[in-house]
Design a protein around this motif. Structure first.
Motif, PDB file in Angstrom:
ATOM      1  N   ILE A  90      74.500  31.858  44.982  1.00  0.00           N
ATOM      2  CA  ILE A  90      73.883  30.996  44.020  1.00  0.00           C
ATOM      3  C   ILE A  90      73.038  30.061  44.650  1.00  0.00           C
ATOM      4  CG2 ILE A  90      74.853  28.874  42.897  1.00  0.00           C
ATOM      5  CD1 ILE A  90      75.958  31.437  41.886  1.00  0.00           C
ATOM      6  N   SER A  91      72.934  29.584  45.877  1.00  0.00           N
ATOM      7  CA  SER A  91      71.831  28.836  46.500  1.00  0.00           C
ATOM      8  C   SER A  91      70.412  29.766  46.549  1.00  0.00           C
ATOM      9  CB  SER A  91      72.188  28.684  48.069  1.00  0.00           C
ATOM     10  OG  SER A  91      72.321  29.569  48.680  1.00  0.00           O
ATOM     11  N   GLU A  92      70.573  30.893  46.774  1.00  0.00           N
ATOM     12  CA  GLU A  92      69.531  31.921  46.907  1.00  0.00           C
ATOM     13  C   GLU A  92      68.774  31.824  45.366  1.00  0.00           C
ATOM     14  OE1 GLU A  92      70.261  34.907  50.561  1.00  0.00           O
ATOM     15  OE2 GLU A  92      71.159  35.228  48.666  1.00  0.00           O
ATOM     16  N   LEU A  93      69.705  32.110  44.610  1.00  0.00           N
ATOM     17  CA  LEU A  93      69.269  32.298  43.175  1.00  0.00           C
ATOM     18  C   LEU A  93      68.678  30.830  42.648  1.00  0.00           C
ATOM     19  CD1 LEU A  93      72.188  34.234  41.616  1.00  0.00           C
ATOM     20  CD2 LEU A  93      69.823  35.108  41.927  1.00  0.00           C
ATOM     21  N   ILE A  94      69.007  29.692  43.048  1.00  0.00           N
ATOM     22  CA  ILE A  94      68.656  28.218  42.338  1.00  0.00           C
ATOM     23  C   ILE A  94      67.336  28.379  43.228  1.00  0.00           C
ATOM     24  CG2 ILE A  94      68.896  25.927  42.856  1.00  0.00           C
ATOM     25  CD1 ILE A  94      71.772  26.363  42.697  1.00  0.00           C
ATOM     26  N   LYS A  95      67.172  28.573  44.449  1.00  0.00           N
ATOM     27  CA  LYS A  95      65.692  28.527  45.152  1.00  0.00           C
ATOM     28  C   LYS A  95      64.588  29.332  44.382  1.00  0.00           C
ATOM     29  CE  LYS A  95      67.589  27.268  49.825  1.00  0.00           C
ATOM     30  NZ  LYS A  95      67.577  27.736  51.217  1.00  0.00           N
ATOM     31  N   LEU A  96      65.246  30.721  44.117  1.00  0.00           N
ATOM     32  CA  LEU A  96      64.217  31.430  43.504  1.00  0.00           C
ATOM     33  C   LEU A  96      63.637  31.080  42.058  1.00  0.00           C
ATOM     34  CD1 LEU A  96      62.749  34.266  43.375  1.00  0.00           C
ATOM     35  CD2 LEU A  96      64.954  35.305  42.486  1.00  0.00           C
ATOM     36  N   SER A  97      64.691  30.638  41.403  1.00  0.00           N
ATOM     37  CA  SER A  97      64.520  30.165  39.956  1.00  0.00           C
ATOM     38  C   SER A  97      63.555  28.792  40.189  1.00  0.00           C
ATOM     39  CB  SER A  97      65.812  29.715  39.288  1.00  0.00           C
ATOM     40  OG  SER A  97      66.510  28.790  39.963  1.00  0.00           O
ATOM     41  N   GLU A  98      63.704  28.222  41.227  1.00  0.00           N
ATOM     42  CA  GLU A  98      62.447  26.995  41.363  1.00  0.00           C
ATOM     43  C   GLU A  98      61.233  27.473  41.445  1.00  0.00           C
ATOM     44  OE1 GLU A  98      64.546  24.678  44.353  1.00  0.00           O
ATOM     45  OE2 GLU A  98      65.983  23.876  42.978  1.00  0.00           O
ATOM     46  N   ARG A  99      61.152  28.562  42.012  1.00  0.00           N
ATOM     47  CA  ARG A  99      59.759  29.109  42.416  1.00  0.00           C
ATOM     48  C   ARG A  99      58.996  29.838  41.282  1.00  0.00           C
ATOM     49  NH1 ARG A  99      60.038  32.561  47.601  1.00  0.00           N
ATOM     50  NH2 ARG A  99      57.764  32.478  47.322  1.00  0.00           N
ATOM     51  N   VAL A 100      59.747  30.780  40.341  1.00  0.00           N
ATOM     52  CA  VAL A 100      59.433  31.345  39.363  1.00  0.00           C
ATOM     53  C   VAL A 100      60.608  31.516  38.180  1.00  0.00           C
ATOM     54  CG1 VAL A 100      57.569  32.798  40.400  1.00  0.00           C
ATOM     55  CG2 VAL A 100      60.148  33.888  40.231  1.00  0.00           C
ATOM     56  N   PRO A 101      60.177  31.828  36.895  1.00  0.00           N
ATOM     57  CA  PRO A 101      61.204  32.003  36.026  1.00  0.00           C
ATOM     58  C   PRO A 101      62.033  33.267  36.321  1.00  0.00           C
ATOM     59  CG  PRO A 101      59.197  31.517  34.881  1.00  0.00           C
ATOM     60  CD  PRO A 101      58.648  31.620  36.209  1.00  0.00           C
ATOM     61  N   VAL A 102      63.251  33.057  36.274  1.00  0.00           N
ATOM     62  CA  VAL A 102      64.183  34.029  36.504  1.00  0.00           C
ATOM     63  C   VAL A 102      65.308  34.673  35.611  1.00  0.00           C
ATOM     64  CG1 VAL A 102      66.264  34.887  38.226  1.00  0.00           C
ATOM     65  CG2 VAL A 102      64.235  33.671  39.131  1.00  0.00           C
ATOM     66  N   GLU A 121      64.831  24.688  29.016  1.00  0.00           N
ATOM     67  CA  GLU A 121      66.550  24.672  28.767  1.00  0.00           C
ATOM     68  C   GLU A 121      66.932  26.096  29.017  1.00  0.00           C
ATOM     69  OE1 GLU A 121      64.681  25.491  24.756  1.00  0.00           O
ATOM     70  OE2 GLU A 121      64.271  24.221  26.373  1.00  0.00           O
ATOM     71  N   PRO A 122      68.127  26.277  29.937  1.00  0.00           N
ATOM     72  CA  PRO A 122      68.775  27.716  30.024  1.00  0.00           C
ATOM     73  C   PRO A 122      69.187  28.517  28.835  1.00  0.00           C
ATOM     74  CG  PRO A 122      70.117  25.959  30.840  1.00  0.00           C
ATOM     75  CD  PRO A 122      68.900  25.141  30.368  1.00  0.00           C
ATOM     76  N   VAL A 123      68.913  29.804  29.104  1.00  0.00           N
ATOM     77  CA  VAL A 123      69.689  30.598  27.888  1.00  0.00           C
ATOM     78  C   VAL A 123      70.616  31.418  28.474  1.00  0.00           C
ATOM     79  CG1 VAL A 123      69.107  32.578  26.317  1.00  0.00           C
ATOM     80  CG2 VAL A 123      67.480  30.689  26.524  1.00  0.00           C
ATOM     81  N   VAL A 124      71.704  31.542  27.618  1.00  0.00           N
ATOM     82  CA  VAL A 124      72.929  32.521  28.094  1.00  0.00           C
ATOM     83  C   VAL A 124      73.360  33.414  27.070  1.00  0.00           C
ATOM     84  CG1 VAL A 124      75.116  32.454  28.986  1.00  0.00           C
ATOM     85  CG2 VAL A 124      73.796  30.592  29.805  1.00  0.00           C
ATOM     86  N   SER A 125      73.045  34.495  27.071  1.00  0.00           N
ATOM     87  CA  SER A 125      73.196  35.431  25.981  1.00  0.00           C
ATOM     88  C   SER A 125      74.414  36.500  26.427  1.00  0.00           C
ATOM     89  CB  SER A 125      72.019  36.253  25.345  1.00  0.00           C
ATOM     90  OG  SER A 125      71.307  35.563  24.891  1.00  0.00           O
ATOM     91  N   SER A 170      62.488  38.365  26.650  1.00  0.00           N
ATOM     92  CA  SER A 170      62.070  37.276  25.609  1.00  0.00           C
ATOM     93  C   SER A 170      62.283  36.046  26.393  1.00  0.00           C
ATOM     94  CB  SER A 170      63.033  37.590  24.442  1.00  0.00           C
ATOM     95  OG  SER A 170      62.553  38.413  23.554  1.00  0.00           O
ATOM     96  N   ALA A 171      63.257  36.194  27.296  1.00  0.00           N
ATOM     97  CA  ALA A 171      63.795  34.896  27.980  1.00  0.00           C
ATOM     98  C   ALA A 171      62.679  34.499  28.930  1.00  0.00           C
ATOM     99  CB  ALA A 171      65.126  35.001  28.771  1.00  0.00           C
ATOM    100  N   VAL A 172      62.281  35.412  29.605  1.00  0.00           N
ATOM    101  CA  VAL A 172      61.363  35.179  30.843  1.00  0.00           C
ATOM    102  C   VAL A 172      59.972  34.909  30.119  1.00  0.00           C
ATOM    103  CG1 VAL A 172      60.436  37.558  31.168  1.00  0.00           C
ATOM    104  CG2 VAL A 172      60.617  35.849  33.033  1.00  0.00           C
ATOM    105  N   THR A 173      59.490  35.422  29.112  1.00  0.00           N
ATOM    106  CA  THR A 173      58.195  35.148  28.528  1.00  0.00           C
ATOM    107  C   THR A 173      58.078  33.865  27.864  1.00  0.00           C
ATOM    108  OG1 THR A 173      58.718  36.803  26.815  1.00  0.00           O
ATOM    109  CG2 THR A 173      57.534  37.761  28.371  1.00  0.00           C
ATOM    110  N   GLU A 174      59.280  33.717  27.070  1.00  0.00           N
ATOM    111  CA  GLU A 174      59.508  32.270  26.652  1.00  0.00           C
ATOM    112  C   GLU A 174      59.121  30.995  27.664  1.00  0.00           C
ATOM    113  OE1 GLU A 174      63.243  32.057  24.741  1.00  0.00           O
ATOM    114  OE2 GLU A 174      62.492  33.379  23.105  1.00  0.00           O
ATOM    115  N   ARG A 175      59.762  31.255  28.859  1.00  0.00           N
ATOM    116  CA  ARG A 175      59.304  30.254  29.893  1.00  0.00           C
ATOM    117  C   ARG A 175      57.886  30.287  30.256  1.00  0.00           C
ATOM    118  NH1 ARG A 175      63.830  27.481  32.654  1.00  0.00           N
ATOM    119  NH2 ARG A 175      65.610  28.390  32.071  1.00  0.00           N
ATOM    120  N   LEU A 176      57.554  31.464  30.437  1.00  0.00           N
ATOM    121  CA  LEU A 176      56.063  31.511  30.956  1.00  0.00           C
ATOM    122  C   LEU A 176      54.984  31.362  29.755  1.00  0.00           C
ATOM    123  CD1 LEU A 176      56.223  34.982  32.498  1.00  0.00           C
ATOM    124  CD2 LEU A 176      55.840  32.677  33.888  1.00  0.00           C
TER     125      LEU A 176
END
Length: 327
Positions: free
Chosen positions: A123-135, A305-309, A293-299
């Motif tokens: 979880i900590s690694e994923l949080i750090k990654l998502s703070e750098r780029v959309p994940v 806001e997070p999306v959970v499908s 769609s999720a990653v390009t919407e962020r870009l």
């Protein structure tokens, strides 16, 4: 580009606009420029273009090369990315290339967003990654506000398989698990809850596996060595189910008259006519479309806001299941 400009009779700057798909040049000019480029055998220097561009329009995708479901997802992701105006850089996870190493390579290639297929990072690694780029995480159940999640309801899919088998009169239903991780855990829990719901607690049997054909073969050999065969085997994925199916049939066991066998993923292999496996579809096309769609919407739309499908899996009934034999 200067050679193309000279051939067409326009400026080098105009040729650059055409290759960058920037507004300005007419459709006729674009056609002439591309025709001249074909005649001269010109190809855009991608590396040089990336060095000068603020954006790369590259999406990184991690995938296990031996995972047939990942391969199917990648195919659909590439198509969806192309429609959105992005290119995909595939990071292959292998025994010698860990997920973390692959992610760093994708970042080195200046990927603007990352789609992780069945990620195993902490979880900590994923949080750090998502703070750098959309994940976007595909497959794994997560609750991290800085990244998006696209997945199928794995436990519900396995439960549908158990319901199908119980409806055919099966009671002694063995489950072959897929090891550790949230995806594996959700599928195992789906089996346990469904068996309990049907009052079959005393028949619960879980055999360890690792999502490979080899572990399916080993599980089947263990079942063959036991005093009595179960009436049904539920494997956590198609690859293990195919290993079970092959081993049982080689041993002379009639599938499905003696033992019913099911998988999960509805992989291309499972759909072959000589296998025709009863399995579960995770809607890979829809998962891929939603992930892109999720990653390009962020870009492109600055969504934060997070999306959970969570998609509902579909039971696919093949010829490897039948009414339970008399026991």
């Amino acid at each position: 580009m200067q050679d193309i400009a000279d051939r067409v009779g326009v400026s080098k700057a105009l040729v650059s606009l055409v290759f960058r798909k920037a507004p300005g040049p007419s459709a006729e000019t674009r056609a002439r420029v591309f025709a001249a480029a074909d005649e001269l055998g010109y190809r855009v220097n991608r590396t040089a273009a990336l060095m000068s561009a603020r954006r790369t329009h590259l999406l990184g995708v991690t995938a296990e090369v031996r995972n047939t479901f990942h391969a199917e997802l990648v195919e659909y992701i590439v198509s969806a990315a192309d429609r959105a105006g992005y290119e995909v850089v595939l990071g292959a996870i292998t025994p010698t290339h860990s997920e973390s190493r692959v992610i760093e390579t994708l970042l080195d290639f200046r990927c603007e967003g990352i789609i992780l297929l069945g990620p195993v990072a902490s979880i900590s690694e994923l949080i750090k990654l998502s703070e750098r780029v959309p994940v976007v995480s595909v497959g794994r159940r997560l609750s991290i506000p800085t990244l998006d999640v696209i997945r199928a309801a794995d436990s519900r899919g396995i439960a549908a398989v158990v319901d199908h088998l119980v409806g055919l009169g099966h009671r002694h239903i063995v489950y072959i698990a897929g090891g550790s991780g949230s995806i594996r855990t959700d599928r195992r829990d789906g089996y346990l809850r469904a068996m309990k719901r049907h009052g079959l607690d005393k028949h619960v049997t879980v055999v360890d596996g690792d999502f490979t054909e080899t572990s399916g073969i080993a599980a089947a050999e263990a079942l063959l060595a036991a005093a009595e065969l179960p009436t049904a085997v539920v494997a956590a994925n198609d690859r293990m189910a195919i290993g079970v199916l092959d081993t049982l049939r080689r041993a002379g066991v009639d599938v499905p008259r003696q033992v019913s066998v099911t998988g999960f993923d509805n992989s291309p292999m499972a759909r072959l006519s000589h296998l025709d496996l009863t399995t579960v579809s995770q809607a890979p096309l829809e998962q891929a479309d939603r992930a892109v769609s999720a990653v390009t919407e962020r870009l492109d739309a600055s969504r934060t806001e997070p999306v959970v499908s969570v998609l509902t899996p579909q039971l696919i009934i093949g010829t490897t299941t039948a009414p339970a034999r008399d026991t």
